[in-house]
Design a protein around this motif. Structure first.
Motif, PDB file in Angstrom:
ATOM      1  N   SER A  55       1.030  -1.406   0.227  1.00 51.67           N
ATOM      2  CA  SER A  55       0.140  -0.181  -0.277  1.00 51.67           C
ATOM      3  C   SER A  55       0.441   1.338   0.147  1.00 51.67           C
ATOM      4  O   SER A  55       0.553   2.537   0.060  1.00 51.67           O
ATOM      5  CB  SER A  55      -0.922   0.240   1.073  1.00 51.67           C
ATOM      6  N   PHE A  56       1.941   1.035  -0.047  1.00 50.28           N
ATOM      7  CA  PHE A  56       3.017   2.315   0.297  1.00 50.28           C
ATOM      8  C   PHE A  56       3.979   2.253  -0.842  1.00 50.28           C
ATOM      9  O   PHE A  56       3.841   3.356  -0.782  1.00 50.28           O
ATOM     10  CB  PHE A  56       3.995   2.774   1.587  1.00 50.28           C
ATOM     11  N   LEU A  57       4.887   1.201  -0.269  1.00 49.82           N
ATOM     12  CA  LEU A  57       5.843   1.503  -1.652  1.00 49.82           C
ATOM     13  C   LEU A  57       5.645   1.189  -2.629  1.00 49.82           C
ATOM     14  O   LEU A  57       6.421   2.059  -3.505  1.00 49.82           O
ATOM     15  CB  LEU A  57       7.366   0.166  -0.946  1.00 49.82           C
ATOM     16  N   CYS A  58       4.910   0.494  -3.123  1.00 50.73           N
ATOM     17  CA  CYS A  58       4.851  -0.116  -4.887  1.00 50.73           C
ATOM     18  C   CYS A  58       4.128   1.321  -5.288  1.00 50.73           C
ATOM     19  O   CYS A  58       4.517   2.585  -6.320  1.00 50.73           O
ATOM     20  CB  CYS A  58       3.403  -1.173  -5.117  1.00 50.73           C
ATOM     21  N   PRO A  59       2.545   2.252  -4.230  1.00 52.79           N
ATOM     22  CA  PRO A  59       2.460   3.178  -5.095  1.00 52.79           C
ATOM     23  C   PRO A  59       4.291   4.602  -5.390  1.00 52.79           C
ATOM     24  O   PRO A  59       4.019   5.055  -6.532  1.00 52.79           O
ATOM     25  CB  PRO A  59       1.586   3.510  -4.557  1.00 52.79           C
ATOM     26  N   CYS A  60       4.656   4.509  -3.911  1.00 52.26           N
ATOM     27  CA  CYS A  60       5.812   5.597  -4.635  1.00 52.26           C
ATOM     28  C   CYS A  60       7.234   5.208  -5.617  1.00 52.26           C
ATOM     29  O   CYS A  60       7.380   6.034  -6.092  1.00 52.26           O
ATOM     30  CB  CYS A  60       6.500   5.987  -3.314  1.00 52.26           C
ATOM     31  N   LEU A  61       7.791   3.782  -5.533  1.00 47.58           N
ATOM     32  CA  LEU A  61       7.838   3.650  -7.017  1.00 47.58           C
ATOM     33  C   LEU A  61       7.438   3.808  -8.275  1.00 47.58           C
ATOM     34  O   LEU A  61       8.035   4.080  -8.872  1.00 47.58           O
ATOM     35  CB  LEU A  61       8.302   2.003  -6.111  1.00 47.58           C
ATOM     36  N   THR A  62       6.641   3.708  -8.408  1.00 49.92           N
ATOM     37  CA  THR A  62       6.205   3.511  -9.481  1.00 49.92           C
ATOM     38  C   THR A  62       6.081   4.747  -9.787  1.00 49.92           C
ATOM     39  O   THR A  62       6.168   5.524 -10.681  1.00 49.92           O
ATOM     40  CB  THR A  62       3.979   3.292  -9.042  1.00 49.92           C
TER      41      THR A  62
END
Length: 583
Positions: free
Chosen positions: A109-116
Protein backbone atom coordinates in the motif's frame (compact mmCIF):
# COMPACT_ATOMS: atom_id res chain seq x y z
CA UNK A 1 23.81 -15.26 9.47
CA UNK A 2 21.52 -15.61 6.54
CA UNK A 3 23.31 -18.61 5.16
CA UNK A 4 24.80 -20.18 8.25
CA UNK A 5 25.16 -19.90 11.96
CA UNK A 6 28.86 -19.31 11.46
CA UNK A 7 28.11 -16.13 9.56
CA UNK A 8 25.55 -15.09 12.14
CA UNK A 9 27.98 -15.67 14.98
CA UNK A 10 30.56 -13.48 13.31
CA UNK A 11 28.20 -10.55 12.96
CA UNK A 12 27.15 -11.02 16.56
CA UNK A 13 30.77 -10.99 17.63
CA UNK A 14 31.22 -7.78 15.69
CA UNK A 15 28.28 -6.31 17.59
CA UNK A 16 30.05 -7.04 20.87
CA UNK A 17 33.34 -5.65 19.59
CA UNK A 18 31.67 -2.42 18.47
CA UNK A 19 29.99 -1.98 21.83
CA UNK A 20 33.39 -2.19 23.47
CA UNK A 21 34.60 0.84 21.50
CA UNK A 22 31.49 2.85 22.21
CA UNK A 23 29.50 2.20 19.02
CA UNK A 24 26.68 -0.09 18.01
CA UNK A 25 26.66 -1.74 14.60
CA UNK A 26 23.48 -1.58 12.60
CA UNK A 27 23.26 -5.37 12.40
CA UNK A 28 20.10 -6.32 14.27
CA UNK A 29 21.24 -9.41 16.16
CA UNK A 30 21.38 -10.88 19.61
CA UNK A 31 24.56 -11.06 21.63
CA UNK A 32 27.10 -13.48 20.18
CA UNK A 33 27.50 -15.14 23.61
CA UNK A 34 23.79 -15.93 23.88
CA UNK A 35 22.96 -19.63 23.68
CA UNK A 36 19.93 -21.64 24.73
CA UNK A 37 18.98 -20.20 28.16
CA UNK A 38 17.31 -23.44 29.26
CA UNK A 39 20.41 -25.49 28.52
CA UNK A 40 22.80 -22.95 30.05
CA UNK A 41 20.75 -22.71 33.26
CA UNK A 42 22.33 -26.02 34.35
CA UNK A 43 25.45 -24.04 35.30
CA UNK A 44 23.50 -21.81 37.69
CA UNK A 45 24.21 -22.65 41.39
CA UNK A 46 20.52 -22.47 42.34
CA UNK A 47 19.56 -25.06 39.73
CA UNK A 48 21.64 -27.86 41.33
CA UNK A 49 22.82 -29.29 38.02
CA UNK A 50 19.36 -29.25 36.41
CA UNK A 51 17.61 -26.83 34.07
CA UNK A 52 15.40 -24.35 35.93
CA UNK A 53 13.54 -21.15 35.12
CA UNK A 54 15.42 -19.05 37.71
CA UNK A 55 18.80 -19.90 36.17
CA UNK A 56 17.45 -19.37 32.66
CA UNK A 57 16.18 -15.90 33.59
CA UNK A 58 19.51 -14.96 35.13
CA UNK A 59 21.32 -16.17 32.04
CA UNK A 60 19.06 -14.06 29.78
CA UNK A 61 19.69 -10.94 31.85
CA UNK A 62 23.44 -11.56 31.99
CA UNK A 63 24.26 -12.89 28.51
CA UNK A 64 21.31 -11.92 26.29
CA UNK A 65 20.68 -8.21 26.86
CA UNK A 66 18.51 -6.17 24.52
CA UNK A 67 20.81 -4.36 22.11
CA UNK A 68 18.17 -2.93 19.78
CA UNK A 69 14.51 -3.30 18.94
CA UNK A 70 11.36 -2.80 20.97
CA UNK A 71 11.63 -5.69 23.46
CA UNK A 72 13.96 -8.37 24.76
CA UNK A 73 11.90 -11.27 23.47
CA UNK A 74 13.86 -13.94 25.36
CA UNK A 75 12.83 -12.31 28.64
CA UNK A 76 9.16 -13.06 27.95
CA UNK A 77 9.24 -16.90 28.22
CA UNK A 78 12.14 -17.10 30.69
CA UNK A 79 11.43 -14.19 33.07
CA UNK A 80 8.09 -12.43 32.63
CA UNK A 81 6.05 -15.57 31.87
CA UNK A 82 8.33 -18.32 33.15
CA UNK A 83 5.38 -20.27 34.56
CA UNK A 84 3.56 -20.06 31.22
CA UNK A 85 6.45 -20.46 28.79
CA UNK A 86 4.32 -22.28 26.20
CA UNK A 87 1.82 -19.42 26.18
CA UNK A 88 4.72 -16.98 25.80
CA UNK A 89 5.94 -18.93 22.77
CA UNK A 90 2.46 -18.74 21.23
CA UNK A 91 2.42 -14.99 21.82
CA UNK A 92 5.77 -14.66 20.04
CA UNK A 93 4.43 -16.68 17.09
CA UNK A 94 1.36 -14.43 16.99
CA UNK A 95 3.64 -11.39 16.98
CA UNK A 96 5.50 -12.90 14.00
CA UNK A 97 2.21 -13.14 12.11
CA UNK A 98 1.29 -9.53 12.96
CA UNK A 99 4.69 -8.20 11.90
CA UNK A 100 4.45 -10.16 8.64
CA UNK A 101 1.03 -8.64 7.90
CA UNK A 102 2.35 -5.14 8.61
CA UNK A 103 5.34 -5.77 6.37
CA UNK A 104 3.07 -6.77 3.50
CA UNK A 105 0.93 -3.68 4.14
CA UNK A 106 3.96 -1.36 4.01
CA UNK A 107 5.11 -2.86 0.73
CA UNK A 108 1.75 -3.22 -1.02
CA UNK A 109 0.00 0.00 0.00
CA UNK A 110 2.93 2.41 0.35
CA UNK A 111 6.16 1.28 -1.33
CA UNK A 112 4.56 0.19 -4.63
CA UNK A 113 2.62 3.44 -5.34
CA UNK A 114 5.62 5.62 -4.46
CA UNK A 115 8.02 3.54 -6.54
CA UNK A 116 5.62 3.72 -9.50
CA UNK A 117 5.64 7.53 -9.36
CA UNK A 118 9.41 7.69 -8.82
CA UNK A 119 10.12 5.50 -11.85
CA UNK A 120 7.69 7.58 -13.94
CA UNK A 121 9.25 10.89 -12.87
CA UNK A 122 12.74 9.58 -13.65
CA UNK A 123 11.42 8.02 -16.89
CA UNK A 124 12.89 4.66 -15.95
CA UNK A 125 11.82 1.26 -17.14
CA UNK A 126 10.65 -1.28 -14.56
CA UNK A 127 13.94 -3.18 -14.81
CA UNK A 128 16.09 -0.09 -14.25
CA UNK A 129 13.94 1.08 -11.34
CA UNK A 130 14.35 -2.36 -9.79
CA UNK A 131 18.13 -2.21 -10.22
CA UNK A 132 18.38 1.24 -8.64
CA UNK A 133 15.64 2.44 -6.31
CA UNK A 134 14.18 -0.92 -5.24
CA UNK A 135 17.62 -2.54 -4.98
CA UNK A 136 18.92 0.31 -2.85
CA UNK A 137 15.84 0.20 -0.65
CA UNK A 138 16.34 -3.52 -0.09
CA UNK A 139 20.12 -3.44 0.31
CA UNK A 140 20.86 -0.21 2.21
CA UNK A 141 20.45 -1.75 5.72
CA UNK A 142 22.84 -4.57 4.78
CA UNK A 143 25.43 -2.06 3.56
CA UNK A 144 25.30 -0.15 6.84
CA UNK A 145 25.54 -3.41 8.80
CA UNK A 146 28.60 -4.51 6.84
CA UNK A 147 30.33 -1.15 7.28
CA UNK A 148 29.70 -1.12 11.02
CA UNK A 149 30.85 -4.73 11.47
CA UNK A 150 34.00 -4.13 9.40
CA UNK A 151 35.01 -1.10 11.44
CA UNK A 152 34.41 -3.13 14.61
CA UNK A 153 36.75 -6.00 13.67
CA UNK A 154 38.11 -7.93 10.67
CA UNK A 155 36.28 -11.00 11.93
CA UNK A 156 33.05 -9.04 11.72
CA UNK A 157 33.75 -8.16 8.08
CA UNK A 158 34.46 -11.79 7.24
CA UNK A 159 31.23 -13.01 8.72
CA UNK A 160 29.25 -10.09 7.33
CA UNK A 161 30.42 -11.15 3.89
CA UNK A 162 29.24 -14.67 4.61
CA UNK A 163 25.90 -13.24 5.70
CA UNK A 164 25.58 -11.18 2.51
CA UNK A 165 26.59 -14.15 0.37
CA UNK A 166 23.93 -16.34 1.94
CA UNK A 167 21.37 -13.56 1.56
CA UNK A 168 22.31 -13.09 -2.09
CA UNK A 169 21.75 -16.77 -2.73
CA UNK A 170 18.38 -16.67 -0.96
CA UNK A 171 17.18 -13.60 -2.86
CA UNK A 172 18.53 -14.70 -6.25
CA UNK A 173 17.13 -18.24 -5.93
CA UNK A 174 14.13 -18.30 -3.59
CA UNK A 175 12.70 -14.81 -4.17
CA UNK A 176 13.38 -14.87 -7.92
CA UNK A 177 11.96 -18.39 -8.07
CA UNK A 178 8.76 -17.40 -6.29
CA UNK A 179 8.32 -14.43 -8.64
CA UNK A 180 8.67 -16.68 -11.69
CA UNK A 181 6.27 -19.27 -10.27
CA UNK A 182 3.54 -16.82 -9.22
CA UNK A 183 3.84 -14.39 -12.14
CA UNK A 184 5.63 -15.78 -15.22
CA UNK A 185 7.14 -12.98 -17.27
CA UNK A 186 9.58 -12.18 -20.07
CA UNK A 187 13.06 -11.23 -18.94
CA UNK A 188 14.51 -8.05 -20.50
CA UNK A 189 17.10 -9.62 -22.79
CA UNK A 190 19.86 -7.03 -22.82
CA UNK A 191 19.48 -5.94 -19.20
CA UNK A 192 19.35 -9.48 -17.81
CA UNK A 193 22.48 -10.66 -19.64
CA UNK A 194 24.34 -7.48 -18.59
CA UNK A 195 23.42 -7.93 -14.91
CA UNK A 196 24.34 -11.63 -14.83
CA UNK A 197 27.71 -10.97 -16.47
CA UNK A 198 28.52 -8.16 -14.03
CA UNK A 199 27.53 -10.36 -11.11
CA UNK A 200 29.62 -13.32 -12.31
CA UNK A 201 32.70 -11.17 -12.98
CA UNK A 202 32.37 -9.57 -9.53
CA UNK A 203 32.12 -12.95 -7.79
CA UNK A 204 35.11 -14.38 -9.66
CA UNK A 205 37.17 -11.29 -8.88
CA UNK A 206 36.22 -11.52 -5.20
CA UNK A 207 37.21 -15.19 -5.16
CA UNK A 208 40.61 -14.37 -6.67
CA UNK A 209 41.24 -11.58 -4.14
CA UNK A 210 40.26 -13.71 -1.13
CA UNK A 211 42.87 -16.33 -2.01
CA UNK A 212 45.37 -13.99 -0.30
CA UNK A 213 43.12 -13.78 2.82
CA UNK A 214 43.10 -9.97 2.62
CA UNK A 215 41.71 -7.05 0.62
CA UNK A 216 43.93 -4.07 -0.10
CA UNK A 217 42.94 -0.41 -0.35
CA UNK A 218 42.92 -0.27 -4.15
CA UNK A 219 41.13 -3.61 -4.40
CA UNK A 220 38.39 -2.21 -2.14
CA UNK A 221 38.26 0.95 -4.21
CA UNK A 222 37.97 -1.23 -7.30
CA UNK A 223 34.69 -2.73 -6.04
CA UNK A 224 33.19 0.73 -5.61
CA UNK A 225 34.42 1.86 -9.04
CA UNK A 226 32.99 -1.25 -10.72
CA UNK A 227 29.59 -0.52 -9.17
CA UNK A 228 29.74 3.11 -10.32
CA UNK A 229 30.59 1.94 -13.85
CA UNK A 230 27.74 -0.57 -13.70
CA UNK A 231 25.20 2.08 -12.66
CA UNK A 232 26.54 4.44 -15.33
CA UNK A 233 26.02 1.77 -17.99
CA UNK A 234 22.50 1.09 -16.70
CA UNK A 235 21.52 4.76 -16.65
CA UNK A 236 23.17 5.58 -20.00
CA UNK A 237 21.31 2.68 -21.59
CA UNK A 238 18.08 4.03 -20.15
CA UNK A 239 18.67 7.52 -21.54
CA UNK A 240 19.66 6.10 -24.93
CA UNK A 241 16.43 4.12 -25.19
CA UNK A 242 14.47 7.11 -23.93
CA UNK A 243 16.03 9.37 -26.59
CA UNK A 244 15.04 6.88 -29.26
CA UNK A 245 11.52 6.90 -27.91
CA UNK A 246 11.46 10.72 -27.98
CA UNK A 247 12.61 10.74 -31.62
CA UNK A 248 9.98 8.15 -32.46
CA UNK A 249 7.29 10.25 -30.80
CA UNK A 250 8.46 13.33 -32.70
CA UNK A 251 8.20 11.49 -36.01
CA UNK A 252 4.82 10.24 -34.89
CA UNK A 253 3.62 13.79 -34.26
CA UNK A 254 4.88 14.97 -37.65
CA UNK A 255 3.03 12.18 -39.37
CA UNK A 256 -0.15 13.17 -37.58
CA UNK A 257 0.25 16.74 -38.76
CA UNK A 258 0.47 15.50 -42.33
CA UNK A 259 -2.78 13.67 -41.94
CA UNK A 260 -1.30 10.21 -42.09
CA UNK A 261 -2.86 9.22 -38.78
CA UNK A 262 -6.27 9.65 -37.33
CA UNK A 263 -5.75 12.14 -34.57
CA UNK A 264 -9.10 11.57 -32.95
CA UNK A 265 -8.52 7.84 -32.47
CA UNK A 266 -4.98 8.22 -31.21
CA UNK A 267 -5.43 8.38 -27.45
CA UNK A 268 -8.50 8.41 -25.25
CA UNK A 269 -9.02 11.76 -23.65
CA UNK A 270 -9.10 11.60 -19.87
CA UNK A 271 -11.17 14.34 -18.36
CA UNK A 272 -10.28 15.44 -14.89
CA UNK A 273 -13.31 15.70 -12.71
CA UNK A 274 -13.85 19.22 -11.44
CA UNK A 275 -13.07 19.64 -7.75
CA UNK A 276 -15.96 20.10 -5.32
CA UNK A 277 -17.16 23.63 -4.88
CA UNK A 278 -16.36 23.74 -1.16
CA UNK A 279 -13.57 21.88 0.65
CA UNK A 280 -14.38 19.54 3.51
CA UNK A 281 -13.50 20.42 7.05
CA UNK A 282 -9.90 19.53 7.83
CA UNK A 283 -10.75 16.93 10.45
CA UNK A 284 -13.31 15.24 8.16
CA UNK A 285 -10.80 15.10 5.32
CA UNK A 286 -8.12 13.70 7.65
CA UNK A 287 -10.46 11.07 9.08
CA UNK A 288 -11.50 9.97 5.61
CA UNK A 289 -7.83 9.71 4.67
CA UNK A 290 -6.76 7.49 7.59
CA UNK A 291 -10.01 5.55 8.04
CA UNK A 292 -9.08 1.83 7.91
CA UNK A 293 -12.49 1.03 6.45
CA UNK A 294 -11.38 2.86 3.32
CA UNK A 295 -8.60 0.28 3.04
CA UNK A 296 -10.67 -2.89 3.20
CA UNK A 297 -9.43 -6.35 2.29
CA UNK A 298 -6.58 -6.26 -0.25
CA UNK A 299 -7.02 -2.51 -0.59
CA UNK A 300 -10.72 -2.72 -1.58
CA UNK A 301 -13.18 -0.47 0.16
CA UNK A 302 -16.12 -1.90 2.04
CA UNK A 303 -17.22 -3.70 5.15
CA UNK A 304 -15.48 -7.02 5.94
CA UNK A 305 -17.80 -9.89 5.08
CA UNK A 306 -15.99 -12.84 6.68
CA UNK A 307 -14.36 -13.48 10.03
CA UNK A 308 -10.94 -13.72 8.38
CA UNK A 309 -11.38 -10.34 6.71
CA UNK A 310 -12.50 -8.85 10.02
CA UNK A 311 -9.46 -10.24 11.84
CA UNK A 312 -7.13 -9.05 9.09
CA UNK A 313 -8.68 -5.59 9.18
CA UNK A 314 -8.18 -5.45 12.95
CA UNK A 315 -4.53 -6.46 12.63
CA UNK A 316 -3.77 -4.06 9.80
CA UNK A 317 -5.66 -1.02 11.15
CA UNK A 318 -3.12 0.26 13.76
CA UNK A 319 -0.21 0.07 11.33
CA UNK A 320 -2.35 1.49 8.51
CA UNK A 321 -3.26 4.60 10.52
CA UNK A 322 0.34 5.20 11.62
CA UNK A 323 1.70 4.71 8.11
CA UNK A 324 -0.92 6.98 6.56
CA UNK A 325 -0.05 9.74 9.05
CA UNK A 326 3.71 9.45 8.60
CA UNK A 327 4.25 8.35 4.99
CA UNK A 328 3.85 10.94 2.19
CA UNK A 329 1.89 8.88 -0.31
CA UNK A 330 1.33 9.68 -3.98
CA UNK A 331 -1.07 7.28 -5.69
CA UNK A 332 -1.74 7.89 -9.39
CA UNK A 333 -4.75 5.56 -9.31
CA UNK A 334 -6.73 7.91 -7.05
CA UNK A 335 -8.35 11.29 -7.75
CA UNK A 336 -5.86 14.16 -7.45
CA UNK A 337 -3.20 11.48 -6.90
CA UNK A 338 -4.53 10.94 -3.36
CA UNK A 339 -3.79 14.52 -2.25
CA UNK A 340 -5.10 15.48 1.20
CA UNK A 341 -3.61 18.68 2.63
CA UNK A 342 -4.27 18.00 6.36
CA UNK A 343 -2.73 14.53 6.00
CA UNK A 344 0.21 15.96 4.04
CA UNK A 345 0.97 18.39 6.86
CA UNK A 346 0.97 15.51 9.37
CA UNK A 347 3.15 13.37 7.10
CA UNK A 348 5.75 16.05 6.47
CA UNK A 349 5.92 16.78 10.20
CA UNK A 350 6.24 13.16 11.31
CA UNK A 351 8.39 11.56 8.60
CA UNK A 352 11.71 13.03 9.88
CA UNK A 353 10.78 11.90 13.39
CA UNK A 354 9.98 8.41 12.08
CA UNK A 355 13.30 8.12 10.26
CA UNK A 356 15.15 9.29 13.39
CA UNK A 357 13.25 6.70 15.46
CA UNK A 358 14.13 3.89 13.03
CA UNK A 359 17.81 4.81 13.04
CA UNK A 360 18.02 5.15 16.81
CA UNK A 361 15.98 2.02 17.52
CA UNK A 362 17.90 -0.40 15.32
CA UNK A 363 21.04 1.54 14.44
CA UNK A 364 22.36 3.17 17.59
CA UNK A 365 20.38 1.84 20.55
CA UNK A 366 23.17 2.60 23.05
CA UNK A 367 23.47 6.36 22.63
CA UNK A 368 22.88 8.66 25.59
CA UNK A 369 19.40 10.03 26.41
CA UNK A 370 20.62 13.59 25.87
CA UNK A 371 21.70 12.78 22.31
CA UNK A 372 18.37 11.06 21.72
CA UNK A 373 16.44 14.17 22.78
CA UNK A 374 18.59 16.36 20.55
CA UNK A 375 18.01 14.09 17.54
CA UNK A 376 14.25 13.97 18.06
CA UNK A 377 14.03 17.74 18.63
CA UNK A 378 16.01 18.41 15.47
CA UNK A 379 13.82 16.02 13.46
CA UNK A 380 10.66 17.62 14.81
CA UNK A 381 11.98 21.09 14.00
CA UNK A 382 12.79 20.06 10.43
CA UNK A 383 9.40 18.43 10.03
CA UNK A 384 7.56 21.44 11.43
CA UNK A 385 9.44 23.82 9.15
CA UNK A 386 8.67 21.65 6.11
CA UNK A 387 5.00 21.50 7.14
CA UNK A 388 4.84 25.32 7.30
CA UNK A 389 6.35 25.50 3.83
CA UNK A 390 3.81 23.00 2.46
CA UNK A 391 0.94 24.87 4.12
CA UNK A 392 1.97 28.15 2.50
CA UNK A 393 2.55 26.72 -0.98
CA UNK A 394 -0.42 24.35 -1.42
CA UNK A 395 -4.21 24.37 -1.57
CA UNK A 396 -6.80 22.05 -0.10
CA UNK A 397 -8.56 21.02 -3.33
CA UNK A 398 -5.71 20.70 -5.82
CA UNK A 399 -2.33 19.00 -5.38
CA UNK A 400 0.77 21.22 -5.58
CA UNK A 401 3.06 21.24 -8.58
CA UNK A 402 5.80 19.51 -6.59
CA UNK A 403 3.62 16.53 -5.61
CA UNK A 404 5.71 14.09 -7.64
CA UNK A 405 8.78 15.07 -5.63
CA UNK A 406 6.89 14.10 -2.48
CA UNK A 407 6.89 10.53 -3.81
CA UNK A 408 10.66 10.38 -3.24
CA UNK A 409 10.12 11.17 0.44
CA UNK A 410 7.37 8.55 0.51
CA UNK A 411 9.75 5.99 -0.95
CA UNK A 412 12.35 6.70 1.75
CA UNK A 413 9.78 6.49 4.55
CA UNK A 414 8.34 3.25 3.09
CA UNK A 415 11.82 1.73 3.12
CA UNK A 416 12.24 2.90 6.73
CA UNK A 417 8.98 1.20 7.74
CA UNK A 418 9.96 -2.02 5.99
CA UNK A 419 13.40 -1.92 7.57
CA UNK A 420 12.18 -1.40 11.13
CA UNK A 421 9.50 -4.08 10.82
CA UNK A 422 11.88 -6.57 9.21
CA UNK A 423 14.50 -5.87 11.88
CA UNK A 424 11.95 -6.48 14.62
CA UNK A 425 10.93 -9.72 12.92
CA UNK A 426 14.59 -10.79 12.95
CA UNK A 427 14.70 -10.32 16.73
CA UNK A 428 11.58 -12.41 17.27
CA UNK A 429 12.66 -15.27 15.02
CA UNK A 430 16.13 -15.36 16.58
CA UNK A 431 14.52 -15.65 20.00
CA UNK A 432 12.19 -18.42 18.82
CA UNK A 433 15.15 -20.35 17.43
CA UNK A 434 16.90 -20.20 20.81
CA UNK A 435 13.71 -21.12 22.69
CA UNK A 436 13.23 -24.20 20.50
CA UNK A 437 16.94 -25.06 21.02
CA UNK A 438 17.64 -25.37 17.29
CA UNK A 439 21.20 -26.06 16.18
CA UNK A 440 23.29 -23.07 15.14
CA UNK A 441 23.55 -24.12 11.53
CA UNK A 442 19.84 -24.87 11.29
CA UNK A 443 19.02 -21.44 12.74
CA UNK A 444 21.31 -19.76 10.24
CA UNK A 445 20.04 -21.67 7.23
CA UNK A 446 16.33 -21.40 8.03
CA UNK A 447 15.27 -18.81 10.60
CA UNK A 448 17.91 -16.16 9.92
CA UNK A 449 17.96 -16.71 6.16
CA UNK A 450 14.22 -16.03 5.98
CA UNK A 451 14.15 -13.30 8.64
CA UNK A 452 17.01 -11.24 7.23
CA UNK A 453 15.68 -11.50 3.66
CA UNK A 454 12.01 -10.99 4.48
CA UNK A 455 12.22 -7.31 3.51
CA UNK A 456 13.45 -8.24 0.02
CA UNK A 457 10.85 -11.00 -0.22
CA UNK A 458 7.92 -8.78 0.79
CA UNK A 459 8.94 -5.75 -1.29
CA UNK A 460 9.72 -7.75 -4.44
CA UNK A 461 6.59 -9.89 -4.21
CA UNK A 462 4.53 -6.72 -3.71
CA UNK A 463 5.94 -5.24 -6.91
CA UNK A 464 5.21 -8.54 -8.61
CA UNK A 465 1.56 -8.46 -7.49
CA UNK A 466 1.35 -4.85 -8.65
CA UNK A 467 2.04 -6.03 -12.19
CA UNK A 468 5.75 -5.20 -12.30
CA UNK A 469 7.54 -8.58 -12.17
CA UNK A 470 10.43 -7.25 -14.28
CA UNK A 471 11.18 -4.63 -11.63
CA UNK A 472 11.00 -7.25 -8.86
CA UNK A 473 13.26 -9.66 -10.77
CA UNK A 474 15.77 -6.88 -11.47
CA UNK A 475 15.89 -6.09 -7.75
CA UNK A 476 16.67 -9.77 -7.04
CA UNK A 477 19.92 -9.25 -8.96
CA UNK A 478 20.46 -5.56 -8.22
CA UNK A 479 20.25 -5.76 -4.41
CA UNK A 480 22.83 -8.60 -4.03
CA UNK A 481 25.10 -6.86 -6.54
CA UNK A 482 24.75 -3.62 -4.58
CA UNK A 483 25.68 -5.42 -1.34
CA UNK A 484 28.63 -7.19 -2.94
CA UNK A 485 30.22 -4.26 -4.77
CA UNK A 486 29.19 -1.12 -2.91
CA UNK A 487 28.67 -2.78 0.50
CA UNK A 488 31.85 -4.85 0.59
CA UNK A 489 33.86 -2.18 -1.22
CA UNK A 490 32.94 0.68 1.12
CA UNK A 491 33.22 -1.54 4.23
CA UNK A 492 36.71 -2.82 3.41
CA UNK A 493 37.75 0.62 2.17
CA UNK A 494 36.99 2.04 5.61
CA UNK A 495 38.56 -1.06 7.18
CA UNK A 496 41.81 -0.40 5.32
CA UNK A 497 41.74 3.20 6.46
CA UNK A 498 40.64 2.78 10.08
CA UNK A 499 41.61 -0.77 11.10
CA UNK A 500 44.45 -2.35 9.13
CA UNK A 501 45.93 -2.31 5.64
CA UNK A 502 45.58 -4.69 3.90
CA UNK A 503 42.31 -5.57 5.57
CA UNK A 504 42.37 -9.26 6.64
CA UNK A 505 39.40 -11.32 5.52
CA UNK A 506 39.40 -15.10 5.18
CA UNK A 507 37.78 -17.41 2.63
CA UNK A 508 36.15 -20.07 4.80
CA UNK A 509 34.33 -23.19 3.66
CA UNK A 510 30.89 -21.69 4.27
CA UNK A 511 31.69 -18.63 2.17
CA UNK A 512 33.32 -20.77 -0.52
CA UNK A 513 30.26 -23.04 -0.72
CA UNK A 514 27.91 -20.06 -0.96
CA UNK A 515 29.99 -18.46 -3.74
CA UNK A 516 30.09 -21.71 -5.72
CA UNK A 517 26.33 -22.21 -5.50
CA UNK A 518 25.65 -18.55 -6.33
CA UNK A 519 27.88 -18.75 -9.42
CA UNK A 520 26.14 -21.99 -10.43
CA UNK A 521 22.71 -20.38 -9.95
CA UNK A 522 23.63 -17.35 -12.09
CA UNK A 523 25.01 -19.56 -14.87
CA UNK A 524 21.89 -21.75 -14.70
CA UNK A 525 19.68 -18.64 -15.01
CA UNK A 526 21.60 -17.49 -18.07
CA UNK A 527 21.59 -20.89 -19.78
CA UNK A 528 17.89 -21.48 -19.05
CA UNK A 529 16.89 -18.03 -20.30
CA UNK A 530 18.89 -18.45 -23.51
CA UNK A 531 17.30 -21.85 -24.13
CA UNK A 532 13.76 -20.56 -23.45
CA UNK A 533 13.87 -17.19 -25.22
CA UNK A 534 14.20 -15.29 -21.93
CA UNK A 535 10.88 -16.45 -20.55
CA UNK A 536 10.86 -16.97 -16.78
CA UNK A 537 8.08 -19.41 -15.99
CA UNK A 538 7.25 -22.07 -13.44
CA UNK A 539 10.13 -24.39 -14.27
CA UNK A 540 12.57 -21.49 -14.09
CA UNK A 541 11.41 -20.82 -10.52
CA UNK A 542 11.45 -24.50 -9.56
CA UNK A 543 15.03 -24.82 -10.83
CA UNK A 544 16.21 -21.91 -8.68
CA UNK A 545 14.47 -23.18 -5.54
CA UNK A 546 15.99 -26.63 -6.06
CA UNK A 547 19.46 -25.04 -6.30
CA UNK A 548 18.89 -23.33 -2.97
CA UNK A 549 17.64 -26.60 -1.46
CA UNK A 550 20.85 -28.28 -2.65
CA UNK A 551 22.82 -25.51 -0.94
CA UNK A 552 21.01 -26.14 2.34
CA UNK A 553 21.63 -29.89 2.14
CA UNK A 554 25.32 -29.32 1.35
CA UNK A 555 25.85 -26.98 4.31
CA UNK A 556 24.06 -29.28 6.74
CA UNK A 557 26.06 -32.22 5.39
CA UNK A 558 29.34 -30.35 5.88
CA UNK A 559 28.41 -29.56 9.47
CA UNK A 560 27.46 -33.18 10.19
CA UNK A 561 30.69 -34.39 8.58
CA UNK A 562 33.25 -31.92 9.93
CA UNK A 563 31.43 -29.78 12.48
CA UNK A 564 31.51 -26.00 12.73
CA UNK A 565 35.33 -25.95 12.55
CA UNK A 566 35.17 -27.20 8.96
CA UNK A 567 32.73 -24.44 8.01
CA UNK A 568 34.83 -21.65 9.54
CA UNK A 569 38.34 -22.82 8.58
CA UNK A 570 40.32 -20.56 6.23
CA UNK A 571 40.83 -22.49 2.98
CA UNK A 572 42.17 -19.58 0.90
CA UNK A 573 45.89 -20.50 1.13
CA UNK A 574 45.17 -24.14 0.23
CA UNK A 575 43.13 -23.16 -2.83
CA UNK A 576 45.82 -20.71 -3.94
CA UNK A 577 48.46 -23.44 -3.59
CA UNK A 578 46.36 -25.82 -5.69
CA UNK A 579 45.67 -23.19 -8.36
CA UNK A 580 49.39 -22.40 -8.57
CA UNK A 581 50.11 -26.02 -9.54
CA UNK A 582 50.90 -27.45 -6.13
CA UNK A 583 49.89 -30.96 -5.20
Amino acid sequence: GRASAAAAAGVLAASNAASDIGGKPLAHTLSGQCKSPWQMSIQDPDCAGHSCSIGACRYVKRKCPQRSGLFNYLALPYCSMAALSQVALLLLLLWVVILSVWLALAADSFLCPCLTVVSRVCQMSDAVAGLTFLAFGNGAPDIFSMIAASIASPRGAEMSLGEVMGSSLFVACVVMGLIAITTPFALPTHDFVRDIIFFLVSLLWLFYILLDSSIGFFESLGFVIVYIVYIAIVVSGTFSRRDKAVLSDAAHERSKERGLLDVDSEKPQHRQQPPPARPEAAWISLWRYVNPMEMGEDGVKGEPTTLLQLLLLGVRSPAYVLMRLSNPLVDVTKPNHGWCKPAALCQVTLCPVLIAWCVLLHGFPGISPATTYIVYATALLLGGSAACLVHLTSRSLTPPAYLDIVAFAGFIVSVAWIYVLAAELVHVLQAIGLILDMSNTLIGLTVLAFANSVGDLVANMAMCRAGMPAMAAAACIGAPLLNLLLGLGSATLLGNWLVKEPFPISLNMQLYTGMCFLIFALVAMLVYSLANKFYAGTWFGVMLILIYAAFLITCLGLEMWGGSKLLTANIGPELKYINSGGV
